[in-house]
Design a protein around this motif. Structure first.
Motif, PDB file in Angstrom:
ATOM      1  N   GLY A  15       0.820  -1.210   0.000  1.00  0.00           N
ATOM      2  CA  GLY A  15       0.000   0.000   0.000  1.00  0.00           C
ATOM      3  C   GLY A  15       0.849   1.253   0.000  1.00  0.00           C
ATOM      4  N   ILE A  16       1.919   1.246   0.762  1.00  0.00           N
ATOM      5  CA  ILE A  16       2.820   2.404   0.816  1.00  0.00           C
ATOM      6  C   ILE A  16       3.497   2.606  -0.537  1.00  0.00           C
ATOM      7  CG2 ILE A  16       4.987   3.259   1.832  1.00  0.00           C
ATOM      8  CD1 ILE A  16       4.052   1.936   4.467  1.00  0.00           C
ATOM      9  N   ALA A  25       2.407   1.563  -3.453  1.00  0.00           N
ATOM     10  CA  ALA A  25       1.392   1.988  -4.428  1.00  0.00           C
ATOM     11  C   ALA A  25       1.067   3.464  -4.252  1.00  0.00           C
ATOM     12  CB  ALA A  25       0.133   1.144  -4.284  1.00  0.00           C
ATOM     13  N   ALA A  26       0.924   3.904  -3.005  1.00  0.00           N
ATOM     14  CA  ALA A  26       0.628   5.308  -2.735  1.00  0.00           C
ATOM     15  C   ALA A  26       1.784   6.189  -3.178  1.00  0.00           C
ATOM     16  CB  ALA A  26       0.344   5.518  -1.245  1.00  0.00           C
ATOM     17  N   ALA A  27       2.997   5.742  -2.930  1.00  0.00           N
ATOM     18  CA  ALA A  27       4.177   6.527  -3.312  1.00  0.00           C
ATOM     19  C   ALA A  27       4.282   6.620  -4.829  1.00  0.00           C
ATOM     20  CB  ALA A  27       5.433   5.920  -2.730  1.00  0.00           C
ATOM     21  N   SER A  28       4.015   5.547  -5.537  1.00  0.00           N
ATOM     22  CA  SER A  28       4.138   5.567  -6.990  1.00  0.00           C
ATOM     23  C   SER A  28       3.020   6.384  -7.611  1.00  0.00           C
ATOM     24  CB  SER A  28       4.197   4.168  -7.561  1.00  0.00           C
ATOM     25  OG  SER A  28       2.961   3.533  -7.455  1.00  0.00           O
ATOM     26  N   SER A  29       1.832   6.383  -7.044  1.00  0.00           N
ATOM     27  CA  SER A  29       0.728   7.172  -7.610  1.00  0.00           C
ATOM     28  C   SER A  29       0.938   8.664  -7.340  1.00  0.00           C
ATOM     29  CB  SER A  29      -0.615   6.711  -7.063  1.00  0.00           C
ATOM     30  OG  SER A  29      -0.749   7.067  -5.709  1.00  0.00           O
ATOM     31  N   SER A  30       1.603   9.006  -6.253  1.00  0.00           N
ATOM     32  CA  SER A  30       1.862  10.423  -5.977  1.00  0.00           C
ATOM     33  C   SER A  30       2.970  10.944  -6.875  1.00  0.00           C
ATOM     34  CB  SER A  30       2.196  10.657  -4.509  1.00  0.00           C
ATOM     35  OG  SER A  30       3.430  10.063  -4.184  1.00  0.00           O
TER      36      SER A  30
END
Length: 169
Positions: free
Chosen positions: A158-159, A161-166
């Protein structure tokens, strides 16, 4: 007193009926055995009564009783008059450690007991219970560890994925 003796023998007989669990003694049985020790007329009767009391204590559901039984058995182990008596005391020590959850110590003592009489049904039953308990506890431990790694993996995923989407924004 006869009622206590009856309960004691009923509890003991469960191991001979092929029960998969160890018998459990209640406080009444222990109290009856303590009275029997106090009322013993001679040394032989006292020794027999002490063995019954030790048996009742290590089969108790109360850890303080189990520990008391272990202490009594350890103190008397060197005073055994025969290999049969040594075998009995070793078995009861193994039961006490099993009851306390010290499976490694129980297994070590039980192996010494089985060396004296390899085909003794009670010892073999306890050995099987130990193996099953150890296997079951191991599987539960593995499930907990696997579950913990799964949660860590999900959080890390999740971290990431969140980092790559940001970064894409």
């Amino acid at each position: 007193m006869d009622g206590h003796v009856g309960k004691f023998f009923e509890s003991v007989s469960s191991i001979f009926r092929g029960s998969d669990t160890l018998p459990v003694c209640d406080r009444d049985i222990i109290a009856g055995c303590e009275t029997e020790v106090a009322d013993a007329a001679n040394e032989e009767q006292k020794n027999e009564s002490l063995m019954r009391l030790s048996w009742a204590l290590v089969h108790s559901g109360q850890s303080e009783d189990v520990n008391r039984g272990i202490g009594m058995l350890e103190a008397s182990l060197g005073k055994s008059n025969s290999s049969l008596q040594t075998r009995e005391k070793l078995y009861l020590l193994a039961v006490g450690h099993y009851r306390n959850g010290d499976y490694t110590r129980s297994r070590e003592i039980l192996e010494r007991c089985i060396e004296i009489q390899p085909d003794w049904r009670q010892a073999l039953t306890l050995q099987r219970l130990l193996e099953e308990k150890t296997k079951r506890d191991g599987l539960i431990g593995m499930a907990i560890i696997t579950g913990a790694f799964g949660v860590v993996g999900l959080v890390a995923g999740g971290i990431i994925a969140a980092a790559s989407s940001s970064r894409k924004k």
